[in-house]
Scaffold this motif. Structure first.
Motif, PDB file in Angstrom:
ATOM      1  N   LYS A   1      43.407  36.152  54.096  1.00  0.00           N
ATOM      2  CA  LYS A   1      43.522  37.547  53.674  1.00  0.00           C
ATOM      3  C   LYS A   1      42.566  37.883  52.538  1.00  0.00           C
ATOM      4  O   LYS A   1      42.296  39.049  52.284  1.00  0.00           O
ATOM      5  CB  LYS A   1      44.959  37.859  53.239  1.00  0.00           C
ATOM      6  CG  LYS A   1      45.945  37.911  54.394  1.00  0.00           C
ATOM      7  CD  LYS A   1      47.326  38.316  53.910  1.00  0.00           C
ATOM      8  CE  LYS A   1      48.303  38.407  55.079  1.00  0.00           C
ATOM      9  NZ  LYS A   1      49.662  38.762  54.619  1.00  0.00           N
ATOM     10  N   PHE A   2      42.057  36.870  51.843  1.00  0.00           N
ATOM     11  CA  PHE A   2      41.151  37.147  50.727  1.00  0.00           C
ATOM     12  C   PHE A   2      39.939  37.956  51.176  1.00  0.00           C
ATOM     13  O   PHE A   2      39.550  38.920  50.527  1.00  0.00           O
ATOM     14  CB  PHE A   2      40.676  35.844  50.069  1.00  0.00           C
ATOM     15  CG  PHE A   2      41.712  35.196  49.220  1.00  0.00           C
ATOM     16  CD1 PHE A   2      42.040  35.720  47.988  1.00  0.00           C
ATOM     17  CD2 PHE A   2      42.368  34.061  49.654  1.00  0.00           C
ATOM     18  CE1 PHE A   2      43.012  35.125  47.190  1.00  0.00           C
ATOM     19  CE2 PHE A   2      43.332  33.458  48.871  1.00  0.00           C
ATOM     20  CZ  PHE A   2      43.652  33.985  47.642  1.00  0.00           C
ATOM     21  N   PHE A   3      39.340  37.525  52.270  1.00  0.00           N
ATOM     22  CA  PHE A   3      38.148  38.211  52.759  1.00  0.00           C
ATOM     23  C   PHE A   3      38.470  39.646  53.166  1.00  0.00           C
ATOM     24  O   PHE A   3      37.729  40.578  52.860  1.00  0.00           O
ATOM     25  CB  PHE A   3      37.557  37.448  53.945  1.00  0.00           C
ATOM     26  CG  PHE A   3      36.332  38.100  54.502  1.00  0.00           C
ATOM     27  CD1 PHE A   3      35.138  38.043  53.816  1.00  0.00           C
ATOM     28  CD2 PHE A   3      36.387  38.792  55.700  1.00  0.00           C
ATOM     29  CE1 PHE A   3      34.001  38.665  54.318  1.00  0.00           C
ATOM     30  CE2 PHE A   3      35.267  39.417  56.208  1.00  0.00           C
ATOM     31  CZ  PHE A   3      34.070  39.347  55.517  1.00  0.00           C
ATOM     32  N   ILE A   4      39.600  39.812  53.831  1.00  0.00           N
ATOM     33  CA  ILE A   4      40.032  41.150  54.254  1.00  0.00           C
ATOM     34  C   ILE A   4      40.270  42.034  53.028  1.00  0.00           C
ATOM     35  O   ILE A   4      39.898  43.215  53.015  1.00  0.00           O
ATOM     36  CB  ILE A   4      41.318  41.055  55.104  1.00  0.00           C
ATOM     37  CG1 ILE A   4      41.027  40.307  56.408  1.00  0.00           C
ATOM     38  CG2 ILE A   4      41.880  42.438  55.409  1.00  0.00           C
ATOM     39  CD1 ILE A   4      42.269  39.952  57.209  1.00  0.00           C
ATOM     40  N   MET A   5      40.855  41.473  51.995  1.00  0.00           N
ATOM     41  CA  MET A   5      41.169  42.245  50.788  1.00  0.00           C
ATOM     42  C   MET A   5      39.908  42.658  50.039  1.00  0.00           C
ATOM     43  O   MET A   5      39.822  43.771  49.515  1.00  0.00           O
ATOM     44  CB  MET A   5      42.106  41.441  49.885  1.00  0.00           C
ATOM     45  CG  MET A   5      43.492  41.235  50.495  1.00  0.00           C
ATOM     46  SD  MET A   5      44.469  39.982  49.631  1.00  0.00           S
ATOM     47  CE  MET A   5      45.124  40.930  48.268  1.00  0.00           C
ATOM     48  N   LEU A   6      38.908  41.787  49.996  1.00  0.00           N
ATOM     49  CA  LEU A   6      37.646  42.155  49.357  1.00  0.00           C
ATOM     50  C   LEU A   6      36.977  43.294  50.116  1.00  0.00           C
ATOM     51  O   LEU A   6      36.428  44.218  49.509  1.00  0.00           O
ATOM     52  CB  LEU A   6      36.706  40.948  49.290  1.00  0.00           C
ATOM     53  CG  LEU A   6      36.984  39.900  48.214  1.00  0.00           C
ATOM     54  CD1 LEU A   6      35.991  38.746  48.346  1.00  0.00           C
ATOM     55  CD2 LEU A   6      36.909  40.496  46.815  1.00  0.00           C
ATOM     56  N   ASN A   7      37.026  43.224  51.432  1.00  0.00           N
ATOM     57  CA  ASN A   7      36.479  44.316  52.242  1.00  0.00           C
ATOM     58  C   ASN A   7      37.233  45.618  51.994  1.00  0.00           C
ATOM     59  O   ASN A   7      36.624  46.688  51.908  1.00  0.00           O
ATOM     60  CB  ASN A   7      36.551  43.947  53.732  1.00  0.00           C
ATOM     61  CG  ASN A   7      35.321  43.209  54.197  1.00  0.00           C
ATOM     62  OD1 ASN A   7      34.300  43.810  54.500  1.00  0.00           O
ATOM     63  ND2 ASN A   7      35.409  41.900  54.227  1.00  0.00           N
ATOM     64  N   GLU A   8      38.542  45.515  51.885  1.00  0.00           N
ATOM     65  CA  GLU A   8      39.351  46.709  51.631  1.00  0.00           C
ATOM     66  C   GLU A   8      39.007  47.318  50.279  1.00  0.00           C
ATOM     67  O   GLU A   8      38.927  48.548  50.137  1.00  0.00           O
ATOM     68  CB  GLU A   8      40.835  46.359  51.689  1.00  0.00           C
ATOM     69  CG  GLU A   8      41.761  47.555  51.564  1.00  0.00           C
ATOM     70  CD  GLU A   8      43.223  47.182  51.635  1.00  0.00           C
ATOM     71  OE1 GLU A   8      44.067  48.019  51.216  1.00  0.00           O
ATOM     72  OE2 GLU A   8      43.539  46.067  52.095  1.00  0.00           O
ATOM     73  N   GLN A   9      38.783  46.460  49.279  1.00  0.00           N
ATOM     74  CA  GLN A   9      38.432  46.972  47.959  1.00  0.00           C
ATOM     75  C   GLN A   9      37.067  47.656  47.985  1.00  0.00           C
ATOM     76  O   GLN A   9      36.866  48.694  47.338  1.00  0.00           O
ATOM     77  CB  GLN A   9      38.439  45.826  46.932  1.00  0.00           C
ATOM     78  CG  GLN A   9      38.324  46.262  45.490  1.00  0.00           C
ATOM     79  CD  GLN A   9      39.559  46.977  44.990  1.00  0.00           C
ATOM     80  OE1 GLN A   9      40.047  47.927  45.606  1.00  0.00           O
ATOM     81  NE2 GLN A   9      40.078  46.537  43.863  1.00  0.00           N
ATOM     82  N   ALA A  10      36.124  47.085  48.741  1.00  0.00           N
ATOM     83  CA  ALA A  10      34.808  47.714  48.874  1.00  0.00           C
ATOM     84  C   ALA A  10      34.919  49.070  49.575  1.00  0.00           C
ATOM     85  O   ALA A  10      34.226  50.030  49.220  1.00  0.00           O
ATOM     86  CB  ALA A  10      33.870  46.790  49.645  1.00  0.00           C
ATOM     87  N   GLU A  11      35.814  49.167  50.552  1.00  0.00           N
ATOM     88  CA  GLU A  11      36.038  50.437  51.241  1.00  0.00           C
ATOM     89  C   GLU A  11      36.661  51.465  50.298  1.00  0.00           C
ATOM     90  O   GLU A  11      36.330  52.654  50.354  1.00  0.00           O
ATOM     91  CB  GLU A  11      36.935  50.215  52.457  1.00  0.00           C
ATOM     92  CG  GLU A  11      36.228  49.484  53.596  1.00  0.00           C
ATOM     93  CD  GLU A  11      37.169  49.056  54.706  1.00  0.00           C
ATOM     94  OE1 GLU A  11      38.389  49.329  54.586  1.00  0.00           O
ATOM     95  OE2 GLU A  11      36.694  48.458  55.683  1.00  0.00           O
ATOM     96  N   ASN A  12      37.571  51.018  49.431  1.00  0.00           N
ATOM     97  CA  ASN A  12      38.138  51.914  48.420  1.00  0.00           C
ATOM     98  C   ASN A  12      37.046  52.466  47.512  1.00  0.00           C
ATOM     99  O   ASN A  12      37.023  53.664  47.198  1.00  0.00           O
ATOM    100  CB  ASN A  12      39.165  51.164  47.554  1.00  0.00           C
ATOM    101  CG  ASN A  12      40.484  50.934  48.252  1.00  0.00           C
ATOM    102  OD1 ASN A  12      40.840  51.660  49.178  1.00  0.00           O
ATOM    103  ND2 ASN A  12      41.223  49.932  47.816  1.00  0.00           N
TER     104      ASN A  12
END
Length: 213
Positions: free
Chosen positions: A14-25
């Protein structure tokens, strides 16, 4: 080619997914800020406050996500050096959200009356920078074309730097009201800091990709 996602999350991908989500934010906030600036003259004071609050809510979402990333790293990572790299990226992305929200709120708080061409151009560069960061982090999964994103971010940050210097030069040359000078200088400095922070993220991501190629 080794997938860096396995390094980011030995036990929890989930770390990778969360970093992507933060970049999208961060990109969503930057786009909202640019739209706010593009339409500033058409928005009444109450509406300006509402937009600033909307961007603030994206920042709050980012704060919560950053906390979740840091907590997961502290609980799951056995190798602090790797965890430190991911922490740095997460915190820097959160800083971008903070600066974007601060820029939006300053337009309202300082009662900026007019958007000039320098602000429009800085906002446009900001969106391009954050979008490039988002793509860079997405491509980090397979270690693909990270270097190309890195070089483009450096180019855009240099453009922002040059524009910032030009903006200050014209501000002190043409503006006579010290209050106006203070207002515009603060806006310019926040947007320039946002560009600098994007370069910091690019440095961190590039460093991580080099370590694990």
């Amino acid at each position: 080619m080794k997938k860096i996602v396995s390094w980011l999350a030995p036990k929890d991908k989930k770390f990778f997914i969360m970093l992507n989500e933060q970049a999208e934010n961060a990109l969503e906030a930057a786009k909202q800020l640019k739209e706010f600036i593009d339409n500033y003259d058409k928005i009444e004071r109450k509406g300006r406050q509402s937009v600033a609050q909307s961007i603030k809510s994206i920042e709050a979402r980012g704060d919560a996500l950053t906390s979740a990333i840091l907590e997961k790293i502290d609980r799951n990572f056995k190798t602090p050096f790797e965890g430190g790299d991911v922490k740095q990226i997460a915190i820097l992305l959160d800083d971008i959200l903070d600066l974007t929200s601060r820029a939006a709120s300053r337009f309202f708080i300082l009662s900026v009356e007019r958007i000039n061409d320098h602000i429009l151009r800085l906002a446009e560069i900001s969106v391009k920078l954050v979008n490039e960061l988002k793509e860079m982090i997405s491509d980090l999964k397979e270690l693909r074309i990270v270097k190309e994103h890195y070089l483009e971010i450096y180019r855009l940050e240099k453009d922002a730097d040059n524009l910032f210097n030009e903006s200050l030069s014209e501000l002190f040359h043409f503006y006579k009201n010290p209050v106006d000078i203070m207002k515009y200088r603060e806006i310019y400095e926040i947007l320039e800091s946002l560009a600098d922070k994007c370069k910091d993220v690019a440095n961190a991501v590039e460093s991580l990709s080099i370590k694990h190629k």
